[in-house]
Design a protein around this motif. Structure first.
Motif, short mmCIF file in Angstrom:
data_model
loop_
_atom_site.label_atom_id
_atom_site.label_comp_id
_atom_site.label_asym_id
_atom_site.label_seq_id
_atom_site.Cartn_x
_atom_site.Cartn_y
_atom_site.Cartn_z
N VAL A 1 3.80 14.84 -8.81
CA VAL A 1 5.00 15.69 -8.72
C VAL A 1 6.24 14.82 -8.83
N PRO A 2 6.92 14.86 -9.94
CA PRO A 2 8.15 14.07 -10.09
C PRO A 2 9.18 14.47 -9.04
N ASP A 3 9.86 13.42 -8.50
CA ASP A 3 10.89 13.65 -7.49
C ASP A 3 11.90 12.52 -7.64
N ALA A 4 13.05 12.85 -8.15
CA ALA A 4 14.05 11.83 -8.46
C ALA A 4 14.45 11.03 -7.22
N GLU A 5 14.65 11.72 -6.10
CA GLU A 5 15.07 11.04 -4.87
C GLU A 5 13.99 10.09 -4.37
N LEU A 6 12.75 10.58 -4.35
CA LEU A 6 11.65 9.73 -3.88
C LEU A 6 11.42 8.56 -4.83
N GLU A 7 11.59 8.82 -6.12
CA GLU A 7 11.42 7.75 -7.09
C GLU A 7 12.45 6.64 -6.87
N ALA A 8 13.69 7.04 -6.59
CA ALA A 8 14.74 6.04 -6.34
C ALA A 8 14.42 5.23 -5.08
N GLN A 9 13.96 5.92 -4.05
CA GLN A 9 13.62 5.23 -2.81
C GLN A 9 12.45 4.26 -3.01
N THR A 10 11.48 4.71 -3.81
CA THR A 10 10.31 3.86 -4.06
C THR A 10 10.72 2.62 -4.85
N GLN A 11 11.61 2.82 -5.83
CA GLN A 11 12.09 1.68 -6.61
C GLN A 11 12.85 0.69 -5.73
N GLN A 12 13.67 1.22 -4.83
CA GLN A 12 14.41 0.35 -3.91
C GLN A 12 13.46 -0.43 -3.01
N LEU A 13 12.43 0.28 -2.55
CA LEU A 13 11.45 -0.37 -1.67
C LEU A 13 10.70 -1.46 -2.43
N GLU B 1 0.83 -1.21 0.00
CA GLU B 1 0.00 0.00 0.00
C GLU B 1 0.87 1.26 0.00
N ALA B 2 1.94 1.23 0.75
CA ALA B 2 2.85 2.39 0.81
C ALA B 2 3.44 2.68 -0.57
N ILE B 3 3.87 1.61 -1.23
CA ILE B 3 4.47 1.78 -2.55
C ILE B 3 3.46 2.38 -3.53
#
Length: 335
Positions: A264-276, A252-254
């Motif tokens: 809102v694109p966010d490179a850092e958050l996108e990387a964290q989400t991909q890692q998760l 659900e978090a993902i």
């Protein structure tokens, strides 16, 4: 006069002709002739003579007045008042015949008519220029004014042209500045700096009206408004996703993180989400493998292959800690 002798009659007839032709020189000559014959017929000739003298006096007065009118006309002509000069010249020839002056009047009337036509044409061009100026076609208006001035000098129109040139120069400066600001705005927009681009577009529009710039401002304002709304929504989604992540509700978090990134694109958050997401996928894989090894261990145990069962349970525990695996391994080892 009838009884007068023939020579006297001829002289009196000459006086009459001179008077009729308004020839003062001939009149003066023949008056002397009349004086010479006074003695012959004192009553009749004297009366004729007095009448002629009165006529001569009147003609002299008219001739003098005609000369004054002509002189006054000359002064007016030199002063540039052509119509008034023509009035004086016409009055002069009305009092005394003057063929040269009549010819001059004819030439002046032609010249006056030509000047009048020039004045009319100049006024037409001036009106055309004003119409062009009202429509914003300043260069064309200036050209029309210049042609008008060539035909007919006009100080007021010259002043208007000077003011128009100043206005055109000022407008050219404003257009140049507006163009430079627009170029800056476009460069900022391309680099993603929408807020700064919008500010430059507004300055450009203030310097010089431009429909295209106005439309671009409206578009950017809409974009920035949507962006602000998206940022607000995205922030709320991230907060909710973090709460789910803390509760170990990873799937659900993902999903919420991904929804936030769409807004809102966010490179850092996108990387964290991909890692998760990758970690979650790996977890699922290990859990599945542990389940497989658990099933295999039980099969081995049922078949009496206790060593194989123990190895399977251990392998399963290396993949994922499960109570069933620990219980199975303990049971096999005890046996």
């Amino acid at each position: 006069i009838e009884p007068v002798e023939s020579p006297q009659e001829r002289r009196l007839a000459a006086v009459r002709r001179a008077d009729h032709a308004q020839d003062l020189i001939l009149e003066d000559f023949h008056i002397h002739a009349v004086k010479d014959v006074r003695g012959a017929e004192p009553g009749a000739v004297a009366n004729a003579f007095e009448q002629i003298e009165r006529q001569v006096s009147q003609q002299e007065a008219l001739t003098l007045r005609a000369g004054d009118l002509k002189a006054e006309g000359e002064r007016l002509h030199q002063a540039g008042d052509i119509e008034a000069a023509l009035d004086r010249f016409r009055a002069s020839i009305g009092l005394a015949s003057d063929p040269d002056l009549e010819a001059r009047i004819a030439r002046m009337e032609q010249e006056a008519a030509a000047r009048k036509q020039k004045q009319v044409d100049a006024k037409t061009l001036q009106n055309e220029g004003r119409n062009l100026e009202d429509r914003g076609k300043l260069q064309e208006a200036l050209e029309a004014y210049a042609r008008s001035i060539t035909m007919w000098p006009d100080k007021e129109l010259e002043d208007r042209m000077a003011a128009l040139r100043e206005k055109m120069a000022s407008e050219e400066d404003r257009r140049t500045r507006a163009s430079a600001l627009r170029n800056e705005a476009e460069a900022l927009e391309k680099s993603g700096q929408s807020d700064q681009a919008l500010a430059k577009y507004r300055l450009s529009l203030k310097a010089w009206p431009d429909t295209a710039v106005q439309k671009r401002i409206w578009t950017l304002e809409g974009v920035l408004k949507n962006r602000q709304e998206n940022q607000t929504k995205a922030a709320a989604l991230r907060d909710e996703a973090q709460a789910l992540l803390n509760a170990k509700k990873y799937d659900e978090a993902i999903k919420l993180y991904q929804q936030s990134l769409q807004l809102v694109p966010d490179a850092e958050l996108e990387a964290q989400t991909q890692q998760l997401a990758a970690a979650l996928e790996n977890r699922r894989h290990r859990q599945a493998e542990a389940q497989r090894l658990l099933a295999a261990g039980r099969s081995f145990e049922e078949a009496g292959r206790l060593n194989d069962a123990a190895e399977s349970y251990k392998a399963g525990l290396r993949e994922w800690t499960m109570d069933e695996l620990e219980t199975g391994l303990a049971g096999v080892e005890k046996r």
